[in-house]
Design a protein around this motif. Sequence first.
Motif, short mmCIF file in Angstrom:
data_model
loop_
_atom_site.label_atom_id
_atom_site.label_comp_id
_atom_site.label_asym_id
_atom_site.label_seq_id
_atom_site.Cartn_x
_atom_site.Cartn_y
_atom_site.Cartn_z
N PHE A 84 -2.01 -7.56 7.99
CA PHE A 84 -2.06 -6.70 8.80
C PHE A 84 -2.52 -5.36 8.00
N ASP A 85 -3.85 -5.00 8.47
CA ASP A 85 -4.50 -3.60 7.70
C ASP A 85 -4.14 -2.18 8.25
N GLY A 86 -3.40 -2.14 9.22
CA GLY A 86 -2.92 -1.19 10.00
C GLY A 86 -3.45 -0.86 11.45
N SER A 87 -4.41 -1.82 11.68
CA SER A 87 -4.96 -1.67 13.16
C SER A 87 -5.02 -3.23 13.49
N LYS A 88 -5.11 -4.36 12.83
CA LYS A 88 -5.34 -5.46 13.24
C LYS A 88 -4.79 -6.51 12.52
N ILE A 89 -4.36 -7.59 13.03
CA ILE A 89 -3.43 -8.91 12.42
C ILE A 89 -4.46 -9.97 12.29
N TYR A 90 -4.56 -10.32 11.03
CA TYR A 90 -5.50 -11.71 10.67
C TYR A 90 -4.58 -12.72 10.31
N THR A 91 -4.57 -13.91 11.06
CA THR A 91 -3.86 -14.98 10.70
C THR A 91 -4.71 -16.07 10.37
N ILE A 92 -4.42 -16.44 8.90
CA ILE A 92 -5.32 -17.45 8.35
C ILE A 92 -4.71 -18.85 8.19
#
Length: 215
Positions: A84-92
């Motif tokens: 979570f970069d503060g604005s979007k969630i990246y699920t790898i």
Amino acid sequence: MKKIALAIVLICIGMGVANAQSSQKAKSLLDEVYNKVKSYNNIYIDFKYELDNKAEGIHQETKGNVTLDGDKYVFNYLGATKIFDGSKIYTIIPDNEEVTIESKNAEDEGTITPSKMLTFYKDGYNYAWKESKTIKGRSIQLIELTPISSSAEVKSLLLGIDTQTKHIYNLVENGANGTSTTITVMNMKTNQTLPKGTFAFDRDKYQKQGYYIID
């Protein structure tokens, strides 16, 4: 009869005072934990996760880790990585060679997310002071949290707090369906020097590796 009724009233008043004192005592300790956690620039945690349902004969264990910096996080669990970069969630998910990108609002406000795992108890619960235990030479104070909402899926939570460090030691969640889950902090580091880009998602890197990116 009047004496018995008066005695019952006095007992009820005494119980009410005791419960209020228990609640305030628990809240005071939780406030100390919260202020301690919020004072750190960042936190790294290795944890163990256990799931138990005695009626079904189920016991599962796994491990993971999370790096927290404010609301930002990198969460490694069950072979997947969530950023979570503060604005979007990246699920790898390496096994599927897939990346899912979602907005911040995709996370349910009512769930205990990685960014809230050390501060989730601030809102939505009643507190009760429970017994203390000595675990591996550490004094662990137990505090029971009961959801205020009657529609909550969680029956109760038991939070173990190290009374010396004021850090959370473990969390036991008792579900209404008889399943309990336990998260135990195995290792915790604070104020580390984090590499640049710790909370950034490198799209080019995964595209070159042939990952399917769902935006």
